[in-house]
Every structure is written in structure tokens, then in C-alpha cells.
Scaffold this motif. Structure first.
Motif, short mmCIF file in Angstrom:
data_model
loop_
_atom_site.label_atom_id
_atom_site.label_comp_id
_atom_site.label_asym_id
_atom_site.label_seq_id
_atom_site.Cartn_x
_atom_site.Cartn_y
_atom_site.Cartn_z
N PRO A 8 64.91 19.81 4.85
CA PRO A 8 64.40 20.99 4.15
C PRO A 8 63.05 20.67 3.50
O PRO A 8 62.87 19.59 2.92
N LEU A 9 62.12 21.60 3.61
CA LEU A 9 60.79 21.41 3.04
C LEU A 9 60.28 22.74 2.52
O LEU A 9 60.75 23.81 2.92
N THR A 10 59.31 22.69 1.63
CA THR A 10 58.61 23.91 1.28
C THR A 10 57.74 24.32 2.46
O THR A 10 57.37 23.48 3.30
N PRO A 11 57.36 25.60 2.56
CA PRO A 11 56.47 26.00 3.66
C PRO A 11 55.18 25.19 3.71
O PRO A 11 54.74 24.78 4.79
N ASP A 12 54.58 24.93 2.55
CA ASP A 12 53.34 24.16 2.54
C ASP A 12 53.55 22.73 3.01
O ASP A 12 52.75 22.19 3.79
N ALA A 13 54.63 22.11 2.56
CA ALA A 13 54.90 20.73 2.97
C ALA A 13 55.21 20.67 4.46
O ALA A 13 54.81 19.72 5.15
N LEU A 14 55.91 21.67 4.97
CA LEU A 14 56.22 21.69 6.38
C LEU A 14 54.95 21.83 7.21
O LEU A 14 54.76 21.14 8.22
N LEU A 15 54.06 22.71 6.80
CA LEU A 15 52.78 22.86 7.50
C LEU A 15 51.97 21.57 7.45
O LEU A 15 51.32 21.20 8.44
N LEU A 52 48.31 26.44 10.16
CA LEU A 52 47.85 25.12 10.62
C LEU A 52 46.34 25.03 10.72
O LEU A 52 45.78 23.93 10.65
N VAL A 53 45.67 26.16 10.88
CA VAL A 53 44.23 26.13 11.13
C VAL A 53 43.49 25.45 9.98
O VAL A 53 42.71 24.51 10.18
N GLU A 54 43.71 25.91 8.75
CA GLU A 54 43.00 25.35 7.61
C GLU A 54 43.32 23.87 7.42
O GLU A 54 42.43 23.06 7.12
N ARG A 55 44.58 23.52 7.61
CA ARG A 55 44.97 22.11 7.42
C ARG A 55 44.33 21.21 8.46
O ARG A 55 43.89 20.10 8.15
N LEU A 56 44.28 21.65 9.70
CA LEU A 56 43.67 20.83 10.74
C LEU A 56 42.16 20.71 10.53
O LEU A 56 41.58 19.64 10.74
N ARG A 57 41.55 21.79 10.09
CA ARG A 57 40.12 21.71 9.79
C ARG A 57 39.86 20.78 8.62
O ARG A 57 38.84 20.10 8.57
N GLY A 58 40.81 20.74 7.69
CA GLY A 58 40.71 19.79 6.59
C GLY A 58 40.81 18.35 7.05
O GLY A 58 40.38 17.43 6.35
N LEU A 59 41.38 18.15 8.23
CA LEU A 59 41.46 16.81 8.84
C LEU A 59 40.30 16.58 9.80
O LEU A 59 40.33 15.67 10.62
N SER A 60 39.28 17.44 9.68
CA SER A 60 38.04 17.34 10.49
C SER A 60 38.30 17.57 11.97
O SER A 60 37.64 16.98 12.83
N ARG A 61 39.25 18.46 12.26
CA ARG A 61 39.52 18.82 13.65
C ARG A 61 39.04 20.24 13.90
O ARG A 61 39.37 21.17 13.14
N ALA A 200 63.70 28.58 10.54
CA ALA A 200 63.03 29.58 9.69
C ALA A 200 63.90 30.77 9.34
O ALA A 200 63.38 31.86 9.10
N ASP A 201 65.22 30.58 9.28
CA ASP A 201 66.08 31.69 8.86
C ASP A 201 65.67 32.20 7.48
O ASP A 201 65.74 33.40 7.20
N HIS A 202 65.25 31.27 6.61
CA HIS A 202 64.75 31.62 5.28
C HIS A 202 63.30 31.16 5.21
O HIS A 202 63.04 29.97 4.96
N PRO A 203 62.33 32.03 5.45
CA PRO A 203 60.92 31.62 5.55
C PRO A 203 60.40 30.88 4.33
O PRO A 203 59.51 30.04 4.44
N ASP A 204 60.96 31.19 3.15
CA ASP A 204 60.51 30.50 1.94
C ASP A 204 61.23 29.16 1.73
O ASP A 204 60.87 28.37 0.87
N ARG A 205 62.26 28.90 2.57
CA ARG A 205 62.99 27.63 2.50
C ARG A 205 63.25 27.11 3.92
O ARG A 205 64.40 26.97 4.34
#
Length: 212
Positions: A8-15, A52-61, A200-205
Motif C-alpha cells: 500500500p502506498l499513497t498516490p504520490d509515493a506510488l507515482l 508520471l510526466v512531471e516526475r520523469l521530467r524532474g529526472l531529466s527525461r 486502484a479500487d480505492h484511488p486515494d489508497r
């Protein structure tokens, strides 16, 4: 048989974890990392791909987003068996050959990619310009029923909903698609095929399941 671990992860941590997994993938010579983000429309694979777009761009991709909904066949072919035929939705809607020819194969070879092919609303070809994706970039393709079709990719992500959650979250006008998704689970088993599964049955969890 040992079941793959589920965390289990938060949405941000999972992304964050998905982005790191993509970032760690090997890149074809002079090409880009091709990632399929698969899931029923109600599972919103597009939202996960967008995240994923913003996170990958943050990794210089460099990142290019492509939607499988822009690579459907013309209505004359797609709807030949009717507008609400689940087997037609499963078999006939996606132009998988065009997706390979115009997007996935060029991305691997370092050639320009066609980001859109067909406008479903107007039922006409889109006059989109081809887009260059620099070597080492990431191509994200999201949409339903993508796995098990031989679409080449370096990483496959499946956004999973249980049958009950899928039925609850599918709008009534789209309920006719549910047998197609049931067939997909039975014939392809995308949860077993994908490299990473977002529960993703529970999108927030949500939870992340990885293959061992």
C-alpha cells in the motif's frame, strides 16, 4: 506458488516508484523507453500517465504522452457489429498495427513519432505533425486492453480494478464494455502479464504489486 508482493502506498509515493522504475529501464540504442499504461477507462490510466510526466521530467527525461484512444479504427470498421458490441470493442476498436507502425517502432529507433492518428469525434484522420523524442526519452502510451497484443514496450503497467469496483465506477452508458474487460481478464490476465500493477479500487489508497 508465491504471490507477488503488494505494498500500500499513497498516490504520490506510488507515482514516485513508477517513475523510478521507468527511469531505471534500459534504453534501446538511440531510442526511447516505451511504457504501456494499461487499464479500463474507469481505472483512469490516463491520470496515472499524466502523473508520471512531471516526475520523469524532474529526472531529466524527455516525455511524450500518447493516448490509445487517438489510434482507433474508423467508425465504418470499429462499429461494423454495432455501437455497443463488447467483442467488437475488444477485437476491432484499437488499430494496434498503426500504434506500432506510427508510435512504438519509431520511438525505439529514434525516429519522429506520430502523436495522434484518428479523431473519433469527427471520424477523420488527424493532421498531426510528427514529434521528435530525444534519445533516452520516455514514451507513455495509455489506454484500455493494451496488453497481450504484441505491442512492443520496455515496461508494462496495468491499473487494476476488481470486477465489483469496475462495475461501480463504469458509467451506465458504458456498461456494455464490461464483458470485454471480463474477457480481457480471462484471456490475457493483464495483472500477471504486466511488470507493475497498480491496485486502484480505492484511488486515494492504491497499492503497488511487482513481479518477483
Amino acid at each position: 506458488m508465491t504471490r507477488p508482493p503488494i505494498r500500500p502506498l499513497t498516490p504520490d509515493a506510488l507515482l514516485d516508484e513508477l517513475a523510478e522504475a521507468i527511469h531505471a529501464r534500459g534504453v534501446p540504442d538511440a531510442g526511447s523507453v516505451r511504457v504501456l499504461v494499461d487499464g479500463a477507462a474507469a481505472a483512469r490510466p490516463d491520470r496515472w500517465a499524466d502523473g508520471l510526466v512531471e516526475r520523469l521530467r524532474g529526472l531529466s527525461r524527455a516525455v511524450l504522452r500518447v493516448s490509445a484512444w487517438d489510434f482507433l479504427r474508423p467508425a465504418s470498421l470499429r462499429l461494423e457489429r454495432g455501437r455497443t458490441d463488447p467483442d467488437a470493442f475488444y477485437d476491432d476498436w484499437l488499430d494496434a498495427g498503426a500504434l506500432v507502425r506510427e508510435v512504438l517502432a519509431p520511438a525505439a529507433a529514434g525516429r519522429p513519432v506520430l502523436p495522434r492518428l484518428w479523431d473519433v469525434e469527427t471520424d477523420r484522420a488527424v493532421r498531426a505533425a510528427r514529434v521528435d523524442l530525444p534519445p533516452g526519452g520516455v514514451l507513455l502510451v495509455d489506454g484500455p486492453l493494451l496488453l497481450g497484443r504484441g505491442l512492443p514496450a520496455e515496461l508494462e503497467v496495468h491499473v487494476s480494478l476488481s470486477a465489483g469496483a469496475l462495475a461501480r465506477r463504469t458509467p451506465e452508458p458504458d456498461a456494455w464494455t464490461l464483458p470485454a474487460y471480463a474477457r480481457y481478464v480471462e484471456e490475457v490476465d493483464p495483472g500477471a502479464l504486466a511488470d507493475l500493477v497498480v491496485l486502484a479500487d480505492h484511488p486515494d489508497r492504491p497499492a503497488l504489486q511487482t513481479r518477483e
